[in-house]
Scaffold this active site. Structure first.
Site, short mmCIF file in Angstrom:
data_model
loop_
_atom_site.label_atom_id
_atom_site.label_comp_id
_atom_site.label_asym_id
_atom_site.label_seq_id
_atom_site.Cartn_x
_atom_site.Cartn_y
_atom_site.Cartn_z
N LYS A 1 -38.66 -15.18 -45.38
CA LYS A 1 -39.33 -15.77 -46.55
C LYS A 1 -39.71 -14.69 -47.55
CE LYS A 1 -40.89 -19.72 -43.87
NZ LYS A 1 -41.87 -20.24 -42.92
N GLN B 1 -47.93 -20.06 -41.11
CA GLN B 1 -46.80 -20.26 -40.20
C GLN B 1 -47.27 -21.01 -38.95
OE1 GLN B 1 -43.64 -19.50 -40.95
NE2 GLN B 1 -42.81 -20.13 -38.99
N ASP C 1 -46.07 -26.19 -48.24
CA ASP C 1 -45.50 -26.79 -47.03
C ASP C 1 -45.67 -28.32 -47.03
OD1 ASP C 1 -44.15 -25.27 -45.16
OD2 ASP C 1 -45.98 -24.44 -44.31
N1 GUN Z 1 -42.66 -23.18 -38.48
C1 GUN Z 1 -41.35 -23.55 -38.45
N2 GUN Z 1 -40.98 -24.03 -39.66
C2 GUN Z 1 -42.07 -23.96 -40.45
C3 GUN Z 1 -42.30 -24.33 -41.81
O1 GUN Z 1 -41.43 -24.82 -42.54
N3 GUN Z 1 -43.57 -24.10 -42.26
C4 GUN Z 1 -44.54 -23.59 -41.47
N4 GUN Z 1 -45.74 -23.44 -42.00
N5 GUN Z 1 -44.36 -23.26 -40.22
C5 GUN Z 1 -43.12 -23.45 -39.71
#
Ligand code: GUN
Length: 285
Positions: free
Chosen positions: A51, A95, A118
């Site tokens: 990211k 995350q 998100d």
């Molecule tokens: N863990 C796996 N995929 C994601 C996501 O798209 N966002 C977040 N916050 N955690 C994740």
């Protein structure tokens, strides 16, 4: 005839180019995505690095906070509350999953809805249910984008979404059923009886169960669109929910793994961050 392969890498590149161009046209304002990782789960560390790299490539600033797995609920909440209050931060991503013993919902709900890239806060999910504008999570946004990009017919078609997570399955189901999108959606999950029959009657299959290669050719109606969102770590490496090698002969459209929905999640996170900056007035009128 073999399925059309839905190229997530190429489509993600288009999205990222658009994000970069929009920022440039707006005079290259500083747009900041804050990420928070609690603990040292290697796959989560890899996601976070991906990211950050993608953000930098489109000139979005990434600001990362690492917290130890031993952090208390209050320590995690303090970090997120500070990012929530910081006007130089436009998007916040915590995350998931958090380490055992930490409750993610109170942490997520500290994120103001405009910074919720998100789409996971109660406010964003409530907006999604009502069909009113708000942030939609990056993976669901990516799935919808791929279907549109490849002109997969949705209105009036039957869709099945396997998995009901807040991150993927539930929002994708709601987006497919939304007025104007108009699929008839079955929300399937690990306790769904007759999954083969349910899938085989569907024009669109979105597999988001995290169960390696569970979707075989028996599940797929000839010509259906099959979107693989599953990620499982097996002895053979990372595999999706779809048995690609056999489904490719039956489906009309199919996402590969890797190179399907994964790159779109990152690209759509950047798009969501751009939207968050726009909501904060950073991109001008
Ligand atoms: N863990 C796996 N995929 C994601 C996501 O798209 N966002 C977040 N916050 N955690 C994740």
């Amino acid at each position: 005839m073999a399925a059309t392969i839905i190229d997530g890498t190429a489509t993600a590149a288009e999205v990222k180019d658009r994000v970069a161009a929009t920022l440039k046209d707006a005079g290259s304002p500083t747009v900041t995505l804050a990420t928070v990782l609690v603990g040292e789960d290697p796959p989560s560390q890899r996601y976070i690095r991906g990211k950050a790299k993608a953000s930098e490539a489109v000139s979005i600033t990434s600001r990362h906070t690492d917290l130890p797995a031993t952090s208390s609920q209050a320590e995690v909440e303090d970090v997120v509350a500070a990012l929530a209050a910081d006007p130089t931060v436009h998007g916040i991503l915590v995350q998931l999953p958090l380490p055992d013993g930490l409750d993610s919902r109170p942490v997520i709900n500290l994120i103001p809805p405009v910074k919720d890239v998100d789409g996971l806060t109660d406010a964003s999910l409530g907006r999604l249910v009502q069909g009113v504008p708000g942030h939609v999570g990056a993976t669901p946004r990516g799935v919808m984008h791929l279907l549109a990009r490849y002109d997969v017919p949705i209105a009036g078609r039957r869709a099945v979404v396997i998995g009901r997570s807040l991150l993927v399955g539930l929002p994708v189901s709601l987006l497919l059923a939304r007025k104007g999108v108009d699929a008839t959606v079955t929300m399937a999950h690990s306790r769904t009886p007759d999954l083969v029959e349910v899938c085989a009657q569907s024009d669109i299959v979105v597999a988001a169960a995290g169960s390696a290669r569970m979707i075989t050719k028996a599940h797929v109606k000839p010509g259906a669109a099959v979107i693989d969102v599953g990620v499982s770590r097996t002895a053979d490496g990372i595999v999706g929910d779809v048995a690609f090698d056999e489904v490719v002969d039956v489906a009309g459209w199919l996402t590969p793994m890797p190179g399907g929905t994964g790159p779109m999640t990152i690209a759509c996170l950047l798009e969501n961050t751009l939207d968050a900056a726009r909501m904060a007035g950073v991109l001008g009128a």
